[in-house]
Design a protein around this motif. Structure first.
Motif, mmCIF file in Angstrom:
data_model
loop_
_atom_site.group_PDB
_atom_site.id
_atom_site.type_symbol
_atom_site.label_atom_id
_atom_site.label_comp_id
_atom_site.label_asym_id
_atom_site.label_seq_id
_atom_site.Cartn_x
_atom_site.Cartn_y
_atom_site.Cartn_z
ATOM 1 N N LEU A 69 0.789 -1.181 0.153
ATOM 2 C CA LEU A 69 0.006 0.099 -0.018
ATOM 3 C C LEU A 69 0.684 1.148 -0.081
ATOM 4 O O LEU A 69 0.673 2.200 -0.673
ATOM 5 C CB LEU A 69 -1.011 0.005 1.119
ATOM 6 N N LYS A 70 1.900 1.195 0.627
ATOM 7 C CA LYS A 70 2.746 2.526 0.843
ATOM 8 C C LYS A 70 3.270 2.671 -0.711
ATOM 9 O O LYS A 70 3.026 3.958 -0.921
ATOM 10 C CB LYS A 70 4.180 2.126 1.937
ATOM 11 N N LYS A 71 3.553 1.778 -1.356
ATOM 12 C CA LYS A 71 4.088 2.173 -2.700
ATOM 13 C C LYS A 71 2.852 2.649 -3.838
ATOM 14 O O LYS A 71 3.101 3.382 -4.527
ATOM 15 C CB LYS A 71 4.744 0.766 -3.399
ATOM 16 N N TYR A 72 1.880 2.039 -3.382
ATOM 17 C CA TYR A 72 0.624 2.457 -3.992
ATOM 18 C C TYR A 72 0.197 3.813 -3.819
ATOM 19 O O TYR A 72 -0.134 4.536 -4.808
ATOM 20 C CB TYR A 72 -0.305 1.490 -3.654
ATOM 21 N N PHE A 73 0.462 4.344 -2.653
ATOM 22 C CA PHE A 73 0.077 5.719 -2.253
ATOM 23 C C PHE A 73 1.124 6.684 -2.828
ATOM 24 O O PHE A 73 0.832 7.899 -2.901
ATOM 25 C CB PHE A 73 0.229 6.005 -0.652
ATOM 26 N N GLU A 74 2.109 6.180 -3.282
ATOM 27 C CA GLU A 74 3.251 6.980 -3.690
ATOM 28 C C GLU A 74 2.848 7.692 -5.277
ATOM 29 O O GLU A 74 3.191 9.019 -5.662
ATOM 30 C CB GLU A 74 4.732 6.432 -4.083
ATOM 31 N N SER A 75 2.049 7.090 -6.030
ATOM 32 C CA SER A 75 1.620 7.652 -7.130
ATOM 33 C C SER A 75 0.262 8.035 -6.930
ATOM 34 O O SER A 75 -0.629 7.712 -6.248
ATOM 35 C CB SER A 75 1.670 6.493 -8.386
ATOM 36 N N ARG A 76 -0.120 8.940 -7.862
ATOM 37 C CA ARG A 76 -1.412 9.716 -7.811
ATOM 38 C C ARG A 76 -2.486 8.682 -8.328
ATOM 39 O O ARG A 76 -2.410 8.316 -9.416
ATOM 40 C CB ARG A 76 -1.494 10.925 -8.264
ATOM 41 N N HIS A 77 -3.752 8.646 -7.947
ATOM 42 C CA HIS A 77 -4.749 7.977 -8.493
ATOM 43 C C HIS A 77 -6.256 8.841 -8.392
ATOM 44 O O HIS A 77 -6.041 9.561 -7.695
ATOM 45 C CB HIS A 77 -5.138 6.665 -7.647
ATOM 46 N N THR A 78 -7.081 8.414 -9.201
ATOM 47 C CA THR A 78 -8.551 8.786 -9.392
ATOM 48 C C THR A 78 -9.229 8.659 -8.056
ATOM 49 O O THR A 78 -8.952 7.449 -7.322
ATOM 50 C CB THR A 78 -9.181 8.793 -10.608
ATOM 51 N N ILE A 79 -10.350 9.139 -7.897
ATOM 52 C CA ILE A 79 -11.155 8.658 -6.552
ATOM 53 C C ILE A 79 -11.951 7.506 -7.179
ATOM 54 O O ILE A 79 -12.182 6.709 -6.011
ATOM 55 C CB ILE A 79 -12.141 9.859 -6.292
ATOM 56 N N GLU A 80 -12.087 7.099 -8.303
ATOM 57 C CA GLU A 80 -12.753 5.800 -8.774
ATOM 58 C C GLU A 80 -11.778 4.744 -8.395
ATOM 59 O O GLU A 80 -12.234 3.557 -8.011
ATOM 60 C CB GLU A 80 -13.129 5.824 -10.230
ATOM 61 N N GLU A 81 -10.471 4.995 -8.815
ATOM 62 C CA GLU A 81 -9.344 4.107 -8.269
ATOM 63 C C GLU A 81 -9.275 3.447 -6.945
ATOM 64 O O GLU A 81 -9.165 2.221 -6.667
ATOM 65 C CB GLU A 81 -7.815 4.457 -9.117
ATOM 66 N N TYR A 82 -9.317 4.697 -6.065
ATOM 67 C CA TYR A 82 -9.274 4.605 -4.789
ATOM 68 C C TYR A 82 -10.611 3.695 -4.165
ATOM 69 O O TYR A 82 -10.509 2.661 -3.187
ATOM 70 C CB TYR A 82 -9.179 5.510 -4.160
ATOM 71 N N GLY A 83 -11.671 3.899 -4.803
ATOM 72 C CA GLY A 83 -12.928 3.463 -4.492
ATOM 73 C C GLY A 83 -12.959 1.815 -4.788
ATOM 74 O O GLY A 83 -13.292 1.100 -4.037
ATOM 75 N N VAL A 135 -6.823 8.718 1.013
ATOM 76 C CA VAL A 135 -7.771 9.643 0.269
ATOM 77 C C VAL A 135 -8.170 11.050 1.289
ATOM 78 O O VAL A 135 -8.257 12.069 0.319
ATOM 79 C CB VAL A 135 -9.222 8.922 -0.056
ATOM 80 N N ALA A 136 -8.590 10.840 2.443
ATOM 81 C CA ALA A 136 -8.972 12.002 3.114
ATOM 82 C C ALA A 136 -7.676 13.123 3.380
ATOM 83 O O ALA A 136 -7.961 14.120 3.118
ATOM 84 C CB ALA A 136 -9.392 11.590 4.643
ATOM 85 N N GLN A 137 -6.568 12.317 3.482
ATOM 86 C CA GLN A 137 -5.452 13.458 3.733
ATOM 87 C C GLN A 137 -5.154 13.903 2.415
ATOM 88 O O GLN A 137 -4.870 15.313 2.451
ATOM 89 C CB GLN A 137 -4.298 12.573 4.067
ATOM 90 N N GLU A 138 -5.216 13.285 1.240
ATOM 91 C CA GLU A 138 -4.935 13.934 -0.104
ATOM 92 C C GLU A 138 -6.136 14.981 -0.352
ATOM 93 O O GLU A 138 -5.839 16.168 -0.925
ATOM 94 C CB GLU A 138 -4.945 12.903 -1.144
ATOM 95 N N THR A 139 -7.302 14.639 -0.054
ATOM 96 C CA THR A 139 -8.352 15.593 -0.189
ATOM 97 C C THR A 139 -8.133 16.843 0.646
ATOM 98 O O THR A 139 -8.060 17.952 0.086
ATOM 99 C CB THR A 139 -9.718 15.090 0.183
ATOM 100 N N PRO A 183 -11.949 20.415 -12.964
ATOM 101 C CA PRO A 183 -12.209 19.254 -13.549
ATOM 102 C C PRO A 183 -11.546 18.205 -12.898
ATOM 103 O O PRO A 183 -12.313 17.211 -12.670
ATOM 104 C CB PRO A 183 -11.991 19.415 -14.881
ATOM 105 N N GLN A 184 -10.499 18.361 -12.616
ATOM 106 C CA GLN A 184 -9.565 17.258 -11.823
ATOM 107 C C GLN A 184 -10.258 16.879 -10.547
ATOM 108 O O GLN A 184 -10.340 15.836 -10.176
ATOM 109 C CB GLN A 184 -8.055 17.523 -11.805
ATOM 110 N N LYS A 185 -10.668 17.605 -9.774
ATOM 111 C CA LYS A 185 -11.243 17.569 -8.498
ATOM 112 C C LYS A 185 -12.840 16.884 -8.475
ATOM 113 O O LYS A 185 -13.130 16.314 -7.761
ATOM 114 C CB LYS A 185 -11.601 18.925 -7.680
ATOM 115 N N LYS A 186 -13.287 17.161 -9.646
ATOM 116 C CA LYS A 186 -14.614 16.440 -10.039
ATOM 117 C C LYS A 186 -14.424 14.907 -10.229
ATOM 118 O O LYS A 186 -15.351 14.178 -9.875
ATOM 119 C CB LYS A 186 -15.327 16.937 -10.956
ATOM 120 N N LYS A 187 -13.232 14.592 -10.867
ATOM 121 C CA LYS A 187 -12.889 12.975 -11.061
ATOM 122 C C LYS A 187 -12.742 12.509 -9.410
ATOM 123 O O LYS A 187 -12.979 11.312 -9.443
ATOM 124 C CB LYS A 187 -11.744 12.817 -11.602
#
Length: 187
Positions: A69-83, A135-139, A183-187
């Motif tokens: 998970l730490k490595k996964y968090f290093e790159s940026r993902h969309t909210i759908e991917e996190y979901g 996700v909360a911290q990134e938001t 528009p990026q935030k709406k994703k």
């Protein structure tokens, strides 16, 4: 009669011969026959457990994903991917509760997997919670950045120093915010 003799002889394997009991070698026919019979009993008792434990193969990733998970968090993902990741962990926990048995028995062995199942369910929920926390911290970070950028824009517009260059820069930045950042935030 021969059974009693074998029991006495098996008990004498590690006993000093000064005690008057005969030492035997492992090559003795009776010992070999008993050893084969014990191995057969253990093998037939453990075979069903082997197939029982194979049901855990689908859930090994829960244990293996913890350090990933730490490595996964290093790159940026969309909210759908996190979901999707959160849903994967939560559905895995539900599937484990439905499919995995807590206790199974073979002819001689009772196998209790309650602790293992609870651990896997708990770990799956912890992984989902870690993704939610990330996700909360990134938001929050993104919200703070946007808030600070809007403050700068408002300050520039409120100054209205008469310099058209500042107004043009502010207007260009507002267009950029509307086209790229929002528009990026709406994703």
């Amino acid at each position: 009669n021969s059974l009693a003799r074998v029991e006495h002889r098996i008990g004498s394997i590690n006993i000093d011969s000064k005690m008057g009991v005969l030492n035997i070698t492992l090559d003795d026919h009776d010992v070999k026959a008993m050893r084969q019979q014990l191995e057969e009993i253990l093998t037939t008792s453990l075979k069903p457990l082997e197939s029982f434990l194979s049901c855990y193969d689908d859930f090994q990733f829960v244990i293996n994903d913890r350090p990933k998970l730490k490595k996964y968090f290093e790159s940026r993902h969309t909210i759908e991917e996190y979901g999707a990741v959160i849903t994967k962990y939560r559905q895995t926990a539900m599937t484990m509760q439905e499919k995995l048995k807590f206790i199974t028995c073979s002819s001689m062995i009772r196998f209790d997997c309650t602790v293992l199942n609870d651990y896997l369910n708990h770990t799956s929920e912890i992984l989902a919670q870690r993704v939610l926390k990330h996700v909360a911290q990134e938001t929050i970070k993104d919200s703070m950045r946007i808030k600070d950028e809007f403050k700068e824009i408002v300050e520039i517009l409120n100054k209205r120093s008469g310099r058209s260059e500042q107004l043009v820069d502010a207007e260009a930045y507002m267009k950029k915010v509307n086209k790229e950042i929002l528009p990026q935030k709406k994703k």
